[in-house]
Each structure stands twice: as structure tokens, then as C-alpha cells.
Design a protein around this motif. Sequence first.
Motif, PDB file in Angstrom:
ATOM      1  N   ALA A 160     -40.939 -27.458 -13.011  1.00  0.00           N
ATOM      2  CA  ALA A 160     -42.086 -26.562 -12.869  1.00  0.00           C
ATOM      3  C   ALA A 160     -43.376 -27.339 -13.092  1.00  0.00           C
ATOM      4  CB  ALA A 160     -41.977 -25.410 -13.867  1.00  0.00           C
ATOM      5  N   ALA A 161     -44.508 -26.697 -12.847  1.00  0.00           N
ATOM      6  CA  ALA A 161     -45.802 -27.329 -13.113  1.00  0.00           C
ATOM      7  C   ALA A 161     -45.884 -27.731 -14.583  1.00  0.00           C
ATOM      8  CB  ALA A 161     -46.931 -26.364 -12.765  1.00  0.00           C
ATOM      9  N   GLY A 162     -46.298 -28.956 -14.841  1.00  0.00           N
ATOM     10  CA  GLY A 162     -46.378 -29.449 -16.206  1.00  0.00           C
ATOM     11  C   GLY A 162     -45.087 -29.988 -16.761  1.00  0.00           C
ATOM     12  N   GLY A 163     -43.995 -29.907 -15.985  1.00  0.00           N
ATOM     13  CA  GLY A 163     -42.706 -30.385 -16.471  1.00  0.00           C
ATOM     14  C   GLY A 163     -42.427 -31.844 -16.162  1.00  0.00           C
ATOM     15  N   ALA A 190     -48.310 -43.899  -4.067  1.00  0.00           N
ATOM     16  CA  ALA A 190     -47.090 -43.225  -4.500  1.00  0.00           C
ATOM     17  C   ALA A 190     -46.641 -42.223  -3.449  1.00  0.00           C
ATOM     18  CB  ALA A 190     -47.304 -42.520  -5.843  1.00  0.00           C
ATOM     19  N   THR A 191     -45.355 -41.963  -3.432  1.00  0.00           N
ATOM     20  CA  THR A 191     -44.767 -40.914  -2.605  1.00  0.00           C
ATOM     21  C   THR A 191     -43.917 -40.033  -3.504  1.00  0.00           C
ATOM     22  OG1 THR A 191     -44.668 -42.379  -0.674  1.00  0.00           O
ATOM     23  CG2 THR A 191     -43.317 -40.388  -0.618  1.00  0.00           C
ATOM     24  N   LEU A 192     -44.215 -38.743  -3.490  1.00  0.00           N
ATOM     25  CA  LEU A 192     -43.484 -37.785  -4.316  1.00  0.00           C
ATOM     26  C   LEU A 192     -42.674 -36.857  -3.429  1.00  0.00           C
ATOM     27  CD1 LEU A 192     -46.291 -36.737  -6.843  1.00  0.00           C
ATOM     28  CD2 LEU A 192     -44.793 -38.746  -6.904  1.00  0.00           C
ATOM     29  N   SER A 193     -41.385 -36.709  -3.743  1.00  0.00           N
ATOM     30  CA  SER A 193     -40.506 -35.804  -3.012  1.00  0.00           C
ATOM     31  C   SER A 193     -40.321 -34.541  -3.851  1.00  0.00           C
ATOM     32  CB  SER A 193     -39.154 -36.463  -2.746  1.00  0.00           C
ATOM     33  OG  SER A 193     -39.320 -37.620  -1.944  1.00  0.00           O
ATOM     34  N   VAL A 194     -40.847 -33.422  -3.342  1.00  0.00           N
ATOM     35  CA  VAL A 194     -40.859 -32.171  -4.096  1.00  0.00           C
ATOM     36  C   VAL A 194     -39.962 -31.147  -3.404  1.00  0.00           C
ATOM     37  CG1 VAL A 194     -42.309 -30.338  -5.037  1.00  0.00           C
ATOM     38  CG2 VAL A 194     -43.232 -32.653  -4.797  1.00  0.00           C
ATOM     39  N   PRO A 195     -38.938 -30.627  -4.096  1.00  0.00           N
ATOM     40  CA  PRO A 195     -38.085 -29.596  -3.482  1.00  0.00           C
ATOM     41  C   PRO A 195     -38.905 -28.392  -3.031  1.00  0.00           C
ATOM     42  CG  PRO A 195     -37.075 -30.436  -5.486  1.00  0.00           C
ATOM     43  CD  PRO A 195     -38.477 -31.000  -5.442  1.00  0.00           C
ATOM     44  N   ALA A 196     -38.471 -27.781  -1.949  1.00  0.00           N
ATOM     45  CA  ALA A 196     -39.221 -26.682  -1.338  1.00  0.00           C
ATOM     46  C   ALA A 196     -39.414 -25.506  -2.293  1.00  0.00           C
ATOM     47  CB  ALA A 196     -38.507 -26.230  -0.066  1.00  0.00           C
ATOM     48  N   ASN A 197     -38.510 -25.339  -3.247  1.00  0.00           N
ATOM     49  CA  ASN A 197     -38.606 -24.212  -4.174  1.00  0.00           C
ATOM     50  C   ASN A 197     -39.085 -24.621  -5.562  1.00  0.00           C
ATOM     51  OD1 ASN A 197     -36.255 -25.680  -4.678  1.00  0.00           O
ATOM     52  ND2 ASN A 197     -35.120 -23.889  -5.412  1.00  0.00           N
ATOM     53  N   ARG A 198     -39.632 -25.833  -5.679  1.00  0.00           N
ATOM     54  CA  ARG A 198     -40.091 -26.331  -6.982  1.00  0.00           C
ATOM     55  C   ARG A 198     -41.520 -26.853  -6.880  1.00  0.00           C
ATOM     56  NH1 ARG A 198     -36.157 -24.729 -10.826  1.00  0.00           N
ATOM     57  NH2 ARG A 198     -34.153 -24.734  -9.715  1.00  0.00           N
ATOM     58  N   THR A 199     -42.071 -27.217  -8.043  1.00  0.00           N
ATOM     59  CA  THR A 199     -43.452 -27.700  -8.089  1.00  0.00           C
ATOM     60  C   THR A 199     -43.546 -29.188  -8.389  1.00  0.00           C
ATOM     61  OG1 THR A 199     -44.149 -25.513  -8.866  1.00  0.00           O
ATOM     62  CG2 THR A 199     -45.712 -27.301  -9.133  1.00  0.00           C
ATOM     63  N   SER A 200     -42.635 -29.690  -9.206  1.00  0.00           N
ATOM     64  CA  SER A 200     -42.679 -31.092  -9.605  1.00  0.00           C
ATOM     65  C   SER A 200     -41.647 -31.914  -8.834  1.00  0.00           C
ATOM     66  CB  SER A 200     -42.436 -31.224 -11.112  1.00  0.00           C
ATOM     67  OG  SER A 200     -43.554 -30.736 -11.836  1.00  0.00           O
ATOM     68  N   PRO A 201     -41.873 -33.223  -8.692  1.00  0.00           N
ATOM     69  CA  PRO A 201     -41.020 -34.052  -7.832  1.00  0.00           C
ATOM     70  C   PRO A 201     -39.628 -34.292  -8.395  1.00  0.00           C
ATOM     71  CG  PRO A 201     -42.621 -35.403  -8.978  1.00  0.00           C
ATOM     72  CD  PRO A 201     -42.997 -33.980  -9.268  1.00  0.00           C
ATOM     73  N   VAL A 302     -38.993 -31.566   0.357  1.00  0.00           N
ATOM     74  CA  VAL A 302     -37.598 -31.872   0.635  1.00  0.00           C
ATOM     75  C   VAL A 302     -36.741 -30.641   0.372  1.00  0.00           C
ATOM     76  CG1 VAL A 302     -37.911 -34.320   0.130  1.00  0.00           C
ATOM     77  CG2 VAL A 302     -37.236 -32.758  -1.716  1.00  0.00           C
ATOM     78  N   GLU A 303     -35.450 -30.775   0.575  1.00  0.00           N
ATOM     79  CA  GLU A 303     -34.514 -29.663   0.450  1.00  0.00           C
ATOM     80  C   GLU A 303     -34.638 -28.978  -0.905  1.00  0.00           C
ATOM     81  OE1 GLU A 303     -29.634 -28.976   0.631  1.00  0.00           O
ATOM     82  OE2 GLU A 303     -30.520 -30.931   1.043  1.00  0.00           O
ATOM     83  N   ALA A 304     -34.531 -27.653  -0.894  1.00  0.00           N
ATOM     84  CA  ALA A 304     -34.605 -26.887  -2.130  1.00  0.00           C
ATOM     85  C   ALA A 304     -33.546 -27.349  -3.115  1.00  0.00           C
ATOM     86  CB  ALA A 304     -34.447 -25.390  -1.835  1.00  0.00           C
ATOM     87  N   PHE A 305     -33.855 -27.231  -4.394  1.00  0.00           N
ATOM     88  CA  PHE A 305     -32.919 -27.670  -5.432  1.00  0.00           C
ATOM     89  C   PHE A 305     -32.643 -26.526  -6.386  1.00  0.00           C
ATOM     90  CE2 PHE A 305     -32.118 -29.024  -9.770  1.00  0.00           C
ATOM     91  CZ  PHE A 305     -31.046 -29.882  -9.596  1.00  0.00           C
ATOM     92  N   ASP A 306     -31.355 -26.337  -6.702  1.00  0.00           N
ATOM     93  CA  ASP A 306     -30.929 -25.368  -7.705  1.00  0.00           C
ATOM     94  C   ASP A 306     -29.871 -26.003  -8.597  1.00  0.00           C
ATOM     95  OD1 ASP A 306     -32.375 -22.848  -6.994  1.00  0.00           O
ATOM     96  OD2 ASP A 306     -31.318 -23.160  -5.092  1.00  0.00           O
TER      97      ASP A 306
END
Length: 307
Positions: A160-163, A190-201, A302-306
Motif C-alpha cells: 500500500a502507499a507508504g509500505g 529507476a523502473t518500478l513495476s507496480v501491480p495493477a491492484n496495488r500502490t507500491s512496487p 504489471v499483473e495484479a498481485f494477491d
Amino acid sequence: MERIRIGLVGIGKIARDQHVPALAASDDFDLIATASRHGRVDGIDGHDSIEAMLAARPEIEAVSLCTPPEGRFDQAMSVLRAGRHLMLEKPPSATVSEAQALAKIAEKAGVTLFATWHSREAAEVDAARDWLATRRIDAVRIRWKEDIRHWHPGQDWILAAGGFGVFDPGINALSIATRILPEPLTVLSATLSVPANRTSPIAARIAMRSGDAAVDADFDFLQTGEQSWDIEVDTDAGLLRLTHGGSRIALPGEPAAAGTNEEYPRLYRRLADLIRSGGSDVDLDPIQLVADAFLVAERRSVEAFDF
């Protein structure tokens, strides 16, 4: 020497795995109380908040704060305003400005503030620093890859944001790099890969420099199988390899060495020394590098992560 009475805040995985055993074995501290919304330590007085803990146990001299970085600033402020010494689990705060503010408040209050970087206390980090001090650094490769599902099961806050996302472990690598390299690190891109359902890389690549040396960092939170916590340094005297999170070292022409890891016992010994000498230790270089990476980064969905 008189033992220091300490309270532990945030009884989660890192507290149970590292802080509680380190304090139980410490010659410097007595753990007399905890504060946590969800956790307790058997045999130790437990409370639901820092304020309740300090009110009930005014004899507490120091507090070790192990909660996630988001929201930690107000908790830290409660400790400093109460005139207690404070130790912060890494990362010290959600932002650089929060950590800077805490340092100023601690100085004004005349109490110790220790912003810890536990990976710097790994067994062979000091040996790597000493060996590199007199060498020319040509290139550095950082590979910090681990399985989020294994090390942070169900911890949604970390993405999440701030995590901090993958920088939660990645900042450990940066804390080692800033300790062992003779020249300061600066972020180029830098390159950050962020899941579609998340905020942090969940993954990141960072290009940096240290003096004239290129530094490439590759962080991944989706590594299965063998985990990688490795730093390689090309020098004019050959290759240095610091592996297993800094606990093993291989130097040119020498057999590989592996010391005994005592990261958290070393942190608490350092805290005791700071308290008794009236000092503080607030090195913000690792979190500043993370902040700089976020500032210049290209973000990729990138792909959503759960979990």
C-alpha cells in the motif's frame, strides 16, 4: 552496570522473530512492557497503545518501535514527547522529512534516537567495508530477490502507499551498500513495476553511481526457490562477493568466510551504548535513496498481485 527498562511496540513477525529473542538474551535491557493492538508476549505486561503503556509503566526508559512505517511518526512523537529514548525498526519512517523531524525533536528533548539498519550488522559487512576502503571500485551489482508470500504473508500494508513495497527488503541492500562503498551513492534512474491492484512496487531496477563506478540494483518480491541477497563489487584487486544478506564474504584469493549473524543483539548493544553516552544515530542515506528512486522512476503497471 544498571539495566535499561524498555518497552516494545508492535508485536508482529519482526518483533517475535528478532526483537523479543534479542532482548531476552540482552545484558543491557529488561523488557518490561509491550504495546500492540493485536499481539502480546507471554509473561510481559501488555497494553493496547503506547500512551497506555507509558502511563501504566512510568519507569520505562526506552521504547523500541516495530510497527509499519506508515503511521509510525505519531507513535514516535508520543515516545519522544514523553522523554523516552527511542529505537526505530527500519525503515525509520514513511518519509525522509518525518525522520528528519524526529531527529530534531529528539535532540531538543535530550533523548537518544536510533534509526536502525539491521542488515548493516550482518556478520561480514564490516569486513567488506574494510577491504573495499583501499580499492578502486569499478562496478557494483546488487541482487535482492525474495518471496513476499514467504517473508510477508498476508501483509497487505507492504504494497500500500507508504509500505515501500519491494523496497522494504531492498532498503536492506541499500543500507549495506551505503556502509561498504567508499564513495556516496546517487540515483540516476529507476523502473518500478507496480501491480495493477496495488500502490507500491513489487519489483524495481535502479541505476546509481558511487564515485566513478556504475551501480545496478535489481529488487524482486516474486522470487521463488532460492532467495538472493547478494552484492558483487568489481575492484582493481578482483571481485568481492557479499552474499546471504551480508553474512558471507568471498574475497579474491581467499577462502569464503561466514560469520555468526547477531544483527539484532548488535543493534541493542549499540542502543545501550548510545543511551549511556547521550548520543543518537540517525543515518538517512538508505531511505533518501529510496525516495530519490521514486522521484525519478518510470512506473510500469504489471499483473495484479494477491496473497
